[in-house]
Motif scaffolding. Sequence first.
Motif, PDB file in Angstrom:
ATOM      1  N   THR A   1       1.838  13.455  -6.526  1.00 26.20           N
ATOM      2  CA  THR A   1       2.428  14.016  -7.750  1.00 26.20           C
ATOM      3  C   THR A   1       3.729  14.748  -7.405  1.00 26.20           C
ATOM      4  O   THR A   1       4.735  14.630  -8.100  1.00 26.20           O
ATOM      5  CB  THR A   1       1.433  15.012  -8.402  1.00 26.20           C
TER       6      THR A   1
ATOM      7  N   ASP B   1       0.893  -1.163   0.000  1.00 28.45           N
ATOM      8  CA  ASP B   1       0.000   0.000   0.000  1.00 28.45           C
ATOM      9  C   ASP B   1       0.927   1.208   0.000  1.00 28.45           C
ATOM     10  O   ASP B   1       1.567   1.513   1.007  1.00 28.45           O
ATOM     11  CB  ASP B   1      -0.886  -0.060   1.244  1.00 28.45           C
ATOM     12  N   THR B   2       1.001   1.880  -1.142  1.00 32.17           N
ATOM     13  CA  THR B   2       2.054   2.884  -1.344  1.00 32.17           C
ATOM     14  C   THR B   2       1.479   4.285  -1.217  1.00 32.17           C
ATOM     15  O   THR B   2       0.578   4.653  -1.967  1.00 32.17           O
ATOM     16  CB  THR B   2       2.669   2.715  -2.744  1.00 32.17           C
TER      17      THR B   2
ATOM     18  N   ARG C   1      -7.349  13.348  -8.289  1.00 31.71           N
ATOM     19  CA  ARG C   1      -7.223  14.520  -7.423  1.00 31.71           C
ATOM     20  C   ARG C   1      -7.892  15.721  -8.080  1.00 31.71           C
ATOM     21  O   ARG C   1      -7.529  16.105  -9.189  1.00 31.71           O
ATOM     22  CB  ARG C   1      -5.715  14.749  -7.240  1.00 31.71           C
TER      23      ARG C   1
ATOM     24  N   ASP D   1      -1.892  15.997   3.750  1.00 27.41           N
ATOM     25  CA  ASP D   1      -2.673  14.862   4.252  1.00 27.41           C
ATOM     26  C   ASP D   1      -2.738  14.851   5.769  1.00 27.41           C
ATOM     27  O   ASP D   1      -1.804  15.269   6.449  1.00 27.41           O
ATOM     28  CB  ASP D   1      -2.035  13.537   3.811  1.00 27.41           C
TER      29      ASP D   1
HETATM   30  O1  PRX Z   1      -4.246  12.045  -0.123  1.00 22.72           O
HETATM   31  C1  PRX Z   1      -3.155  11.268  -0.527  1.00 22.72           C
HETATM   32  C2  PRX Z   1      -3.630  10.262  -1.555  1.00 22.72           C
HETATM   33  O2  PRX Z   1      -3.390  10.846  -2.805  1.00 22.72           O
HETATM   34  C3  PRX Z   1      -2.823  12.153  -2.659  1.00 22.72           C
HETATM   35  C4  PRX Z   1      -1.895  12.442  -3.802  1.00 22.72           C
HETATM   36  O3  PRX Z   1      -2.612  12.453  -4.988  1.00 22.72           O
HETATM   37  P1  PRX Z   1      -1.879  12.517  -6.380  1.00 22.72           P
HETATM   38  O4  PRX Z   1      -0.913  13.632  -6.379  1.00 22.72           O
HETATM   39  O5  PRX Z   1      -2.925  12.500  -7.440  1.00 22.72           O
HETATM   40  O6  PRX Z   1      -1.041  11.184  -6.466  1.00 22.72           O
HETATM   41  C5  PRX Z   1      -1.709   9.960  -6.408  1.00 22.72           C
HETATM   42  C6  PRX Z   1      -0.782   8.832  -6.744  1.00 22.72           C
HETATM   43  C7  PRX Z   1       0.516   8.835  -6.088  1.00 22.72           C
HETATM   44  C8  PRX Z   1      -2.166  12.094  -1.325  1.00 22.72           C
HETATM   45  O7  PRX Z   1      -1.952  13.378  -0.811  1.00 22.72           O
HETATM   46  N1  PRX Z   1      -2.917   8.983  -1.480  1.00 22.72           N
HETATM   47  C9  PRX Z   1      -2.010   8.519  -2.346  1.00 22.72           C
HETATM   48  N2  PRX Z   1      -1.616   7.276  -1.999  1.00 22.72           N
HETATM   49  C10 PRX Z   1      -2.273   6.961  -0.864  1.00 22.72           C
HETATM   50  C11 PRX Z   1      -3.093   8.053  -0.524  1.00 22.72           C
HETATM   51  N3  PRX Z   1      -3.851   8.056   0.580  1.00 22.72           N
HETATM   52  C12 PRX Z   1      -3.809   6.972   1.388  1.00 22.72           C
HETATM   53  N4  PRX Z   1      -3.059   5.873   1.112  1.00 22.72           N
HETATM   54  C13 PRX Z   1      -2.285   5.818   0.000  1.00 22.72           C
HETATM   55  N5  PRX Z   1      -1.573   4.728  -0.257  1.00 22.72           N
END
Ligand code: PRX
Length: 633
Positions: free
Chosen positions: A400, A395-396, A510, A484
Amino acid sequence: MKPFHLNQQQYQEMYEASLANPAQFWDDQAKKYITWFKPYDNVLEGSFLEQNIRWFKNGKLNACYNCVDRHLPAKANQIAFYWEGNDPNETSQLTYQTLFTQVCRFANILKQKNISKGDRVCIYLPMIPEAVIAMLACARIGAVHSVIFGGFSSEAIKNRILDADCKMVITANIGFRANKTIPLKDNVDEALESCPNVKNVMVIKRNETKTLWHEKRDFWYHDALQSVADDCPYEEMDADSPLFILYTSGSTGKPKGILHTTGGYLVYGAITHDLIFNHQANDIYWCTADVGWITGHTYTVYGPLTNGTTSFLFEGVPNYPTPARYWELIDKYKITTLYTSPTAIRALRQEGDEWLKNSTRESLNLLGSVGEPINPEVWEWYHEKVGNNQCPIVDTWWQTETGGILISPIPGITPLKPGSAAWPFFGIQPDILDDKGQICAPNKMGKLVISQPWPGMAKTIYNNPERFFDTYFKDYPGYYLAGDEAKRDEDGYFWVLGRFDDVLKISGHRIGTGEVENALLNHSSVAEAAVVPVPDKIKGESIYAFIVLKNDISVKDTLKQEIIQSVRKFIGAIATPHYIQFATGLPKTRSGKIMRRILKKIANNDIKDLGDTSTLADPNVIQDLIQNKLPLK
Ligand code: PRX
């Protein structure tokens, strides 16, 4: 089960080394994962506070060379990508040799059209091999790509093209998504009515669908290929030179052009792909992310290719022609690693276990999740039903802006807790801070920050370094503020709950509340608008919009549909509000600021305690909002 890269002792040693001496650690990794034409003078300099961070100063490299050319001596005939279209009968494959030739020819077309080092090129394509080829071709000649997800509308394309001042657009006449077609070229045509600096549009032919043709500007890819050479020299790029811009949403209306540079990004993508996905020579790796998002950039394209991986690339969606599609693809291509989103898993789980029956999925040995929190019961289903209880789940957590994964289990090392992204990656130092900037006690919710630079971090927001500083570094000096909310438990596991700013996560995509509100306000009947997230069983979150109509407008049946259309036109279908509540007024402070906190509680039926309402300009609006609240589905 294949062997894991690291054993407990190696992991421990590497982890300690990465914190004790980051420069030495990243120097070792940069040499291990990347071919440099000229060594760097310094691994890392600068600080968050001074905003002068520079990774691998004066090092020279080329991302495309690292992804393609250097693999040729050993892997020319190895498959780089298996590809399958939306239509299961449409398939192809690219070896590293054919990928090399196609990238060179593509790059030569770009050069013919006067694209050179530093120019920005917009890519608006479906998930076809040419999307990857286009990105690598830009990287080869030092052009900066700005990929726009194929689900975005013409208005969204226009804004992104103008912000990055792109000179060229690469698109396809049409895209396919389940049984729908997407008029990609028409969307580009409409966007370009306001983008005079785009001089060339390259069009890839997906089928015979006709499109309007601008003789001076448009050309077919297959025509241009006739007259270009099979080889194209690569540019030697500075480690710090831009590789791409990728737009993402923030708390205000205007999306941010996140700029990633070459050296640090590539090192970080390669090491995280290698160690988190336990990459091995005979993997068939499948990251389902579209190249329009950061996951597609780092873990569909740059990370796996830097490591010489064989990947599977997919144009379609999980439930077309049937909800067995993913499971059938896993068996057909003998996929070893599946990296996908909680939204996709939730949607497939909802379709029922019977769709899994005609596949064994026994080739799988690792599963991944990204983009949003994964509910523990969905995690369990993924583990038990999809992975036959055989595969660790990574679970990564990342963004961005972070360029690559910052928090994740390492397979074979980290004991898993469903719903937690577990521990920080090497060299990453996260903390949870309270509103005063103090580190929170275990299990207390707070704001997730990172206290040391890492190589994959974004360089800046394109043309807007002030916004970069203000968004990520101003509120908590010395830290990167992720946006977050999270907690760290007594075992050091991170649990990320979601955004605390005005950013929504709809199906893992997002979207800024401000963007959706601007789109709503664009409709001629709308006087005021505010949107908040509400939970959604499949998408994670969906959009609840409160709308005040202009004085002379009365609600009629078609109005909601019209307003929805307006949002789709302004942003794209992914931003469609699920609920629209018409209101007589919105809760505002005396200075006119909309109190979304209160609206969020009302939309979520959490009205027992609305918090401090003493600053409201007109407390009477609350009763009307509560009375007319829509039931959540
Ligand atoms: O809120 C977190 C969520 O996705 C956000 C980042 O979104 P974006 O820039 O579109 O990138 C998504 C792909 C890397 C973060 O601030 N998020 C991402 N991965 C997780 C997550 N929330 C919970 N668990 C995760 N594994």
